[in-house]
Design a protein around this motif. Structure first.
Motif, PDB file in Angstrom:
ATOM      1  N   LEU A  71       0.786  -1.230   0.000  1.00 40.15           N
ATOM      2  CA  LEU A  71       0.000   0.000   0.000  1.00 40.15           C
ATOM      3  C   LEU A  71       0.821   1.285   0.000  1.00 40.15           C
ATOM      4  O   LEU A  71       0.379   2.299  -0.537  1.00 40.15           O
ATOM      5  N   ALA A  72       1.982   1.258   0.628  1.00 39.53           N
ATOM      6  CA  ALA A  72       2.655   2.517   0.949  1.00 39.53           C
ATOM      7  C   ALA A  72       3.499   3.056  -0.189  1.00 39.53           C
ATOM      8  O   ALA A  72       4.244   2.320  -0.845  1.00 39.53           O
ATOM      9  N   ASP A  73       3.377   4.361  -0.427  1.00 38.93           N
ATOM     10  CA  ASP A  73       4.326   5.064  -1.288  1.00 38.93           C
ATOM     11  C   ASP A  73       5.627   5.291  -0.538  1.00 38.93           C
ATOM     12  O   ASP A  73       6.705   5.247  -1.121  1.00 38.93           O
ATOM     13  N   GLU A  74       5.488   5.565   0.763  1.00 39.19           N
ATOM     14  CA  GLU A  74       6.657   5.807   1.597  1.00 39.19           C
ATOM     15  C   GLU A  74       6.474   5.088   2.928  1.00 39.19           C
ATOM     16  O   GLU A  74       5.347   4.907   3.404  1.00 39.19           O
ATOM     17  N   VAL A  75       7.596   4.690   3.524  1.00 38.19           N
ATOM     18  CA  VAL A  75       7.605   4.002   4.813  1.00 38.19           C
ATOM     19  C   VAL A  75       8.535   4.759   5.752  1.00 38.19           C
ATOM     20  O   VAL A  75       9.652   5.134   5.366  1.00 38.19           O
ATOM     21  N   ALA A  76       8.056   5.006   6.963  1.00 40.60           N
ATOM     22  CA  ALA A  76       8.890   5.588   8.011  1.00 40.60           C
ATOM     23  C   ALA A  76       9.051   4.555   9.122  1.00 40.60           C
ATOM     24  O   ALA A  76       8.054   4.080   9.666  1.00 40.60           O
ATOM     25  N   GLU A 126      10.743   0.220  -2.086  1.00 45.47           N
ATOM     26  CA  GLU A 126      11.806  -0.209  -2.996  1.00 45.47           C
ATOM     27  C   GLU A 126      13.151   0.371  -2.580  1.00 45.47           C
ATOM     28  O   GLU A 126      14.169  -0.320  -2.595  1.00 45.47           O
ATOM     29  N   GLN A 127      13.174   1.650  -2.196  1.00 41.24           N
ATOM     30  CA  GLN A 127      14.427   2.279  -1.780  1.00 41.24           C
ATOM     31  C   GLN A 127      14.971   1.630  -0.514  1.00 41.24           C
ATOM     32  O   GLN A 127      16.176   1.372  -0.402  1.00 41.24           O
ATOM     33  N   LEU A 128      14.094   1.379   0.447  1.00 38.64           N
ATOM     34  CA  LEU A 128      14.545   0.789   1.703  1.00 38.64           C
ATOM     35  C   LEU A 128      15.064  -0.630   1.490  1.00 38.64           C
ATOM     36  O   LEU A 128      16.084  -1.012   2.068  1.00 38.64           O
ATOM     37  N   CYS A 129      14.365  -1.405   0.677  1.00 35.91           N
ATOM     38  CA  CYS A 129      14.807  -2.783   0.437  1.00 35.91           C
ATOM     39  C   CYS A 129      16.102  -2.814  -0.370  1.00 35.91           C
ATOM     40  O   CYS A 129      16.974  -3.644  -0.120  1.00 35.91           O
ATOM     41  N   ARG A 130      16.236  -1.893  -1.317  1.00 33.65           N
ATOM     42  CA  ARG A 130      17.454  -1.839  -2.121  1.00 33.65           C
ATOM     43  C   ARG A 130      18.633  -1.360  -1.283  1.00 33.65           C
ATOM     44  O   ARG A 130      19.752  -1.844  -1.428  1.00 33.65           O
ATOM     45  N   GLY A 131      18.391  -0.448  -0.365  1.00 33.49           N
ATOM     46  CA  GLY A 131      19.474   0.074   0.457  1.00 33.49           C
ATOM     47  C   GLY A 131      19.842  -0.827   1.612  1.00 33.49           C
ATOM     48  O   GLY A 131      20.918  -0.729   2.188  1.00 33.49           O
ATOM     49  N   THR A 187      13.306  -8.224   1.841  1.00 34.70           N
ATOM     50  CA  THR A 187      11.962  -7.718   2.064  1.00 34.70           C
ATOM     51  C   THR A 187      12.014  -6.569   3.056  1.00 34.70           C
ATOM     52  O   THR A 187      13.040  -6.319   3.706  1.00 34.70           O
ATOM     53  N   LEU A 188      10.888  -5.898   3.199  1.00 36.04           N
ATOM     54  CA  LEU A 188      10.803  -4.827   4.176  1.00 36.04           C
ATOM     55  C   LEU A 188      11.029  -5.369   5.589  1.00 36.04           C
ATOM     56  O   LEU A 188      11.623  -4.699   6.445  1.00 36.04           O
ATOM     57  N   GLU A 189      10.584  -6.585   5.830  1.00 37.47           N
ATOM     58  CA  GLU A 189      10.811  -7.191   7.146  1.00 37.47           C
ATOM     59  C   GLU A 189      12.298  -7.422   7.396  1.00 37.47           C
ATOM     60  O   GLU A 189      12.792  -7.204   8.510  1.00 37.47           O
ATOM     61  N   ASP A 190      13.039  -7.856   6.375  1.00 35.84           N
ATOM     62  CA  ASP A 190      14.487  -8.015   6.523  1.00 35.84           C
ATOM     63  C   ASP A 190      15.139  -6.696   6.917  1.00 35.84           C
ATOM     64  O   ASP A 190      15.985  -6.634   7.814  1.00 35.84           O
ATOM     65  N   VAL A 191      14.743  -5.625   6.221  1.00 36.74           N
ATOM     66  CA  VAL A 191      15.316  -4.307   6.500  1.00 36.74           C
ATOM     67  C   VAL A 191      14.957  -3.861   7.916  1.00 36.74           C
ATOM     68  O   VAL A 191      15.803  -3.347   8.658  1.00 36.74           O
ATOM     69  N   PHE A 192      13.692  -4.075   8.298  1.00 35.16           N
ATOM     70  CA  PHE A 192      13.247  -3.685   9.636  1.00 35.16           C
ATOM     71  C   PHE A 192      14.074  -4.386  10.710  1.00 35.16           C
ATOM     72  O   PHE A 192      14.535  -3.765  11.672  1.00 35.16           O
TER      73      PHE A 192
END
Length: 308
Positions: free
Chosen positions: A198-203, A217-222, A293-298
């Motif tokens: 859903l999100a365009d941006e994640v904080a 995408e930016q968070l997962c790529r970074g 994934t976003l969970e990996d980054v988190f």
């Protein structure tokens, strides 16, 4: 989506006695965007959102929502925003649809109540008192109450908590429609797939500060490089494989017979690995491309699981 801010937070500090819940937090939410706020329990995300809604008064810093101070200019702000609380906000004896019709009458141009009831599957419990609704039904009613007034900005706190898969998907579609209509959505969630969808941006908030902010995408790529994994016989000649791979690519055998190639994984790299395997008589029993994934980054950023 606009570059103009719907929410601007600068240096926000909020304390509860000796405990600092929010510690100099900065965050900007753009108009027309869907922004997911993630954080482990106690990170300060709920306090931050409640301050934006005008329920908490900052101890330091500034908060502007649609250009207004949520506390000092609450009268001008409230007709323009929708709020879905995690619990409460409804009279326990009120019937579901009666409460929703009451909310609709408070706005100049509300959504069609009957259509909203049908959309969120509340028709079968419309005459049921709020306290007798299931947890999922209460969630859907709270969501309906948050959006019925056609807000410019809506805050959704755990909008799909306790929902079955069908109701969850219906909620996702409603959020997408809100965004398509230009409504800015700020949501907190414990579902990483929900934020990614859903999100365009994640904080990501931890210890009262924003520690990462960007698109999924930016968070997962970074967060880490992409990874290609394949299996074969143990102890392959990784030196030979590395010579065939582009500069900056790494190869390792973390477990006997399981190989990991990290770097800029693209079709050419995949073809190079497959060609090397063919030249060396290696028949991979599996070959897959994995992305963080976003969970990996988190987990990498906070070292904590995101639990309800």
């Amino acid at each position: 989506m606009s570059n103009d801010p719907a929410v601007e937070i600068r240096g926000l500090v909020k304390r509860y006695g000796p405990k600092t819940a929010v510690d100099g937090l900065d965050l900007t939410v753009r108009k027309g965007s869907v922004t997911a706020v993630l954080g482990p329990n106690g990170a300060g995300k709920t306090t931050t959102v409640e301050t934006c809604e005008g329920y908490r008064r900052p101890d330091a810093g500034t908060v502007r929502v649609l250009g207004l101070d949520p506390v000092a200019e609450a009268g001008a702000l409230r007709p323009r925003i929708g709020v879905m609380l995690q619990s409460g906000g409804v009279y326990s004896g009120a019937r579901a649809v009666e409460m929703l019709r009451h909310m609709a009458k408070l706005y100049a141009h509300p959504l069609d109540v009957d259509a909203l009831v049908e959309r969120l599957g509340l028709g079968g419990c419309g005459r049921t008192a709020y306290r007798r609704l299931s947890g999922g039904q209460q969630q859907r009613l709270a969501l309906a109450m948050a959006v019925v007034g056609r807000p410019e900005l809506v805050f959704l706190d755990e909008p799909t908590a306790g929902l079955d898969p069908q109701a969850r998907r219906a909620t996702w579609e409603l959020v997408r429609e809100l965004r398509a209509d230009g409504v800015c959505v700020v949501l907190t969630t414990h579902h990483m797939d929900e934020a990614e969808q859903l999100a365009d941006e994640v904080a990501i908030i931890d210890a009262g500060r924003v520690i990462a902010h960007g698109s999924p995408e930016q968070l997962c790529r970074g967060g880490a490089e992409n990874t290609l994994r394949f299996t074969g016989r143990p102890a392959l000649d990784l030196g030979s494989l590395l010579k065939a791979l582009p500069d900056g690519t790494e190869a390792a055998e973390p477990t006997a017979g399981v190989y990991r190639v990290t770097g800029d994984v693209d079709p050419q790299l995949l073809a190079t690995v497959a060609s090397w395997c063919a030249q060396h008589g290696v028949m991979p029993s599996s070959l897959s491309v994995e992305r963080h994934t976003l969970e990996d980054v988190f987990l990498e950023l906070t070292g904590k699981e995101l639990r309800a």
